[in-house]
Design a protein around this motif. Structure first.
Motif, PDB file in Angstrom:
ATOM      1  N   ILE A   5      44.689  21.334  21.827  1.00 58.16           N
ATOM      2  CA  ILE A   5      43.706  22.399  21.628  1.00 58.16           C
ATOM      3  C   ILE A   5      44.192  23.589  22.446  1.00 58.16           C
ATOM      4  O   ILE A   5      44.647  23.417  23.576  1.00 58.16           O
ATOM      5  CB  ILE A   5      42.317  21.955  22.150  1.00 58.16           C
ATOM      6  N   GLU A   6      44.095  24.781  21.872  1.00 60.31           N
ATOM      7  CA  GLU A   6      44.439  26.004  22.599  1.00 60.31           C
ATOM      8  C   GLU A   6      43.302  26.994  22.449  1.00 60.31           C
ATOM      9  O   GLU A   6      42.809  27.211  21.346  1.00 60.31           O
ATOM     10  CB  GLU A   6      45.719  26.627  22.043  1.00 60.31           C
ATOM     11  N   LYS A   7      42.906  27.580  23.573  1.00 57.63           N
ATOM     12  CA  LYS A   7      41.881  28.626  23.581  1.00 57.63           C
ATOM     13  C   LYS A   7      42.356  29.701  24.546  1.00 57.63           C
ATOM     14  O   LYS A   7      43.043  29.414  25.523  1.00 57.63           O
ATOM     15  CB  LYS A   7      40.533  28.091  24.088  1.00 57.63           C
ATOM     16  N   SER A   8      41.964  30.926  24.291  1.00 57.35           N
ATOM     17  CA  SER A   8      42.233  31.975  25.267  1.00 57.35           C
ATOM     18  C   SER A   8      41.099  32.985  25.215  1.00 57.35           C
ATOM     19  O   SER A   8      40.434  33.146  24.193  1.00 57.35           O
ATOM     20  CB  SER A   8      43.583  32.639  25.025  1.00 57.35           C
ATOM     21  N   ILE A   9      40.880  33.620  26.370  1.00 57.96           N
ATOM     22  CA  ILE A   9      39.807  34.604  26.478  1.00 57.96           C
ATOM     23  C   ILE A   9      40.221  35.647  27.504  1.00 57.96           C
ATOM     24  O   ILE A   9      40.863  35.321  28.511  1.00 57.96           O
ATOM     25  CB  ILE A   9      38.467  33.917  26.853  1.00 57.96           C
ATOM     26  N   GLU A  10      39.866  36.894  27.213  1.00 59.96           N
ATOM     27  CA  GLU A  10      40.099  37.980  28.157  1.00 59.96           C
ATOM     28  C   GLU A  10      38.833  38.153  28.978  1.00 59.96           C
ATOM     29  O   GLU A  10      37.764  38.418  28.428  1.00 59.96           O
ATOM     30  CB  GLU A  10      40.448  39.270  27.413  1.00 59.96           C
ATOM     31  N   LEU A  11      38.974  37.959  30.279  1.00 57.40           N
ATOM     32  CA  LEU A  11      37.837  38.057  31.187  1.00 57.40           C
ATOM     33  C   LEU A  11      37.908  39.373  31.958  1.00 57.40           C
ATOM     34  O   LEU A  11      38.969  39.740  32.464  1.00 57.40           O
ATOM     35  CB  LEU A  11      37.842  36.869  32.157  1.00 57.40           C
ATOM     36  N   LYS A  12      36.780  40.050  32.057  1.00 60.52           N
ATOM     37  CA  LYS A  12      36.726  41.323  32.779  1.00 60.52           C
ATOM     38  C   LYS A  12      36.486  41.042  34.262  1.00 60.52           C
ATOM     39  O   LYS A  12      35.443  41.415  34.820  1.00 60.52           O
ATOM     40  CB  LYS A  12      35.635  42.213  32.195  1.00 60.52           C
ATOM     41  N   ALA A  13      37.453  40.366  34.872  1.00 65.05           N
ATOM     42  CA  ALA A  13      37.369  40.013  36.291  1.00 65.05           C
ATOM     43  C   ALA A  13      38.801  39.846  36.799  1.00 65.05           C
ATOM     44  O   ALA A  13      39.689  39.452  36.036  1.00 65.05           O
ATOM     45  CB  ALA A  13      36.592  38.708  36.468  1.00 65.05           C
ATOM     46  N   PRO A  14      39.015  40.148  38.082  1.00 65.52           N
ATOM     47  CA  PRO A  14      40.361  39.974  38.632  1.00 65.52           C
ATOM     48  C   PRO A  14      40.773  38.495  38.682  1.00 65.52           C
ATOM     49  O   PRO A  14      39.917  37.606  38.727  1.00 65.52           O
ATOM     50  CB  PRO A  14      40.270  40.565  40.038  1.00 65.52           C
ATOM     51  N   ILE A  15      42.069  38.259  38.686  1.00 67.82           N
ATOM     52  CA  ILE A  15      42.588  36.879  38.742  1.00 67.82           C
ATOM     53  C   ILE A  15      41.978  36.094  39.892  1.00 67.82           C
ATOM     54  O   ILE A  15      41.606  34.935  39.730  1.00 67.82           O
ATOM     55  CB  ILE A  15      44.138  36.881  38.819  1.00 67.82           C
ATOM     56  N   GLU A  70      46.359  31.049  41.774  1.00 68.10           N
ATOM     57  CA  GLU A  70      46.090  32.152  40.852  1.00 68.10           C
ATOM     58  C   GLU A  70      47.007  32.189  39.640  1.00 68.10           C
ATOM     59  O   GLU A  70      47.168  33.237  38.996  1.00 68.10           O
ATOM     60  CB  GLU A  70      46.081  33.502  41.607  1.00 68.10           C
ATOM     61  N   ARG A  71      47.597  31.029  39.292  1.00 64.17           N
ATOM     62  CA  ARG A  71      48.490  30.949  38.128  1.00 64.17           C
ATOM     63  C   ARG A  71      48.127  29.794  37.194  1.00 64.17           C
ATOM     64  O   ARG A  71      47.990  29.977  35.994  1.00 64.17           O
ATOM     65  CB  ARG A  71      49.930  30.764  38.621  1.00 64.17           C
ATOM     66  N   LEU A  72      48.037  28.599  37.777  1.00 71.75           N
ATOM     67  CA  LEU A  72      47.876  27.389  36.962  1.00 71.75           C
ATOM     68  C   LEU A  72      47.019  26.365  37.689  1.00 71.75           C
ATOM     69  O   LEU A  72      47.255  26.058  38.860  1.00 71.75           O
ATOM     70  CB  LEU A  72      49.250  26.780  36.673  1.00 71.75           C
ATOM     71  N   GLY A 105      42.460  45.573  33.007  1.00 71.96           N
ATOM     72  CA  GLY A 105      41.015  45.354  32.968  1.00 71.96           C
ATOM     73  C   GLY A 105      40.568  43.958  33.317  1.00 71.96           C
ATOM     74  O   GLY A 105      39.387  43.652  33.232  1.00 71.96           O
ATOM     75  N   GLY A 106      41.509  43.084  33.693  1.00 69.79           N
ATOM     76  CA  GLY A 106      41.048  41.746  34.055  1.00 69.79           C
ATOM     77  C   GLY A 106      42.094  40.662  33.990  1.00 69.79           C
ATOM     78  O   GLY A 106      43.247  40.851  34.390  1.00 69.79           O
ATOM     79  N   THR A 107      41.685  39.530  33.433  1.00 69.90           N
ATOM     80  CA  THR A 107      42.498  38.318  33.426  1.00 69.90           C
ATOM     81  C   THR A 107      42.496  37.675  32.051  1.00 69.90           C
ATOM     82  O   THR A 107      41.439  37.550  31.430  1.00 69.90           O
ATOM     83  CB  THR A 107      41.926  37.288  34.440  1.00 69.90           C
ATOM     84  N   LEU A 108      43.658  37.275  31.600  1.00 65.02           N
ATOM     85  CA  LEU A 108      43.760  36.470  30.389  1.00 65.02           C
ATOM     86  C   LEU A 108      43.766  35.012  30.836  1.00 65.02           C
ATOM     87  O   LEU A 108      44.608  34.606  31.634  1.00 65.02           O
ATOM     88  CB  LEU A 108      45.044  36.788  29.619  1.00 65.02           C
ATOM     89  N   LEU A 109      42.785  34.260  30.369  1.00 63.92           N
ATOM     90  CA  LEU A 109      42.689  32.829  30.683  1.00 63.92           C
ATOM     91  C   LEU A 109      43.089  32.058  29.431  1.00 63.92           C
ATOM     92  O   LEU A 109      42.487  32.226  28.373  1.00 63.92           O
ATOM     93  CB  LEU A 109      41.267  32.460  31.095  1.00 63.92           C
ATOM     94  N   ARG A 110      44.133  31.240  29.581  1.00 63.23           N
ATOM     95  CA  ARG A 110      44.582  30.392  28.471  1.00 63.23           C
ATOM     96  C   ARG A 110      44.308  28.935  28.833  1.00 63.23           C
ATOM     97  O   ARG A 110      44.676  28.486  29.909  1.00 63.23           O
ATOM     98  CB  ARG A 110      46.082  30.533  28.247  1.00 63.23           C
ATOM     99  N   LEU A 111      43.697  28.236  27.907  1.00 67.93           N
ATOM    100  CA  LEU A 111      43.410  26.823  28.099  1.00 67.93           C
ATOM    101  C   LEU A 111      44.194  26.028  27.067  1.00 67.93           C
ATOM    102  O   LEU A 111      44.224  26.402  25.896  1.00 67.93           O
ATOM    103  CB  LEU A 111      41.921  26.552  27.889  1.00 67.93           C
TER     104      LEU A 111
END
Length: 150
Positions: A5-15, A70-72, A105-111
């Motif tokens: 399963i792969e999901k990703s979301i752009e979060l408006k928050a710092p890493i 702050e990476r993985l 503008g924030g952080t890309l979170l990939r799951l």
């Protein structure tokens, strides 16, 4: 059937904020809906109970694999292990990875959750289907959480 399963979301928050929401066991528990007994420590079991209505009796357990600041953040677990009468310990667990990347503008979170092809065939479809939907909901949960808890 896919094996991951792969999901990703752009979060408006710092890493740093997203990292804390993922790896501080109290914050993780709030948005993920699980009450954990203690902190996430690489190479150790983290456990507690699900707080999602109707599943409060279900024990939640992962083995923390990697915590690269702050990476993985990654762990292994037994997906959709909600039957309290079943012993899942002999099954090969799936691997859940949260990867963070700085974006404007924030952080890309990939799951990614992988290795569904290694769990027993009679559980593959339901585990995949439930986690596919579950991760969809959890990505929204972390988005709301970091937006309201800066």
């Amino acid at each position: 059937m896919k094996d991951h399963i792969e999901k990703s979301i752009e979060l408006k928050a710092p890493i740093s904020r997203v990292w804390r929401a993922l790896t501080d066991y109290r914050e993780f528990g709030e948005w993920f809906q699980v009450k954990l007994e203690g902190p996430f420590i690489q190479g150790q079991i983290a456990q507690g109970y699900i707080t999602y209505p109707g599943y409060e009796h279900v024990k939640w357990e992962v083995v923390v694999q990697k915590m690269e600041h702050e990476r993985l953040f990654s762990f292994t677990w037994h997906p959709y292990a909600v039957d309290t009468n079943k012993d899942y310990s002999k099954e090969t667990p799936t691997t859940v990875e949260f990867r963070l990347e700085k974006i404007p503008g924030g952080t890309l979170l990939r799951l990614t959750e992988s290795d569904f092809d290694k769990i027993p065939s009679e559980r593959q479809f339901d585990a995949f289907r439930m986690n596919e939907g579950g991760w969809e909901e959890q990505m929204k949960n972390i988005e709301k959480y970091v937006a309201h808890h800066s």
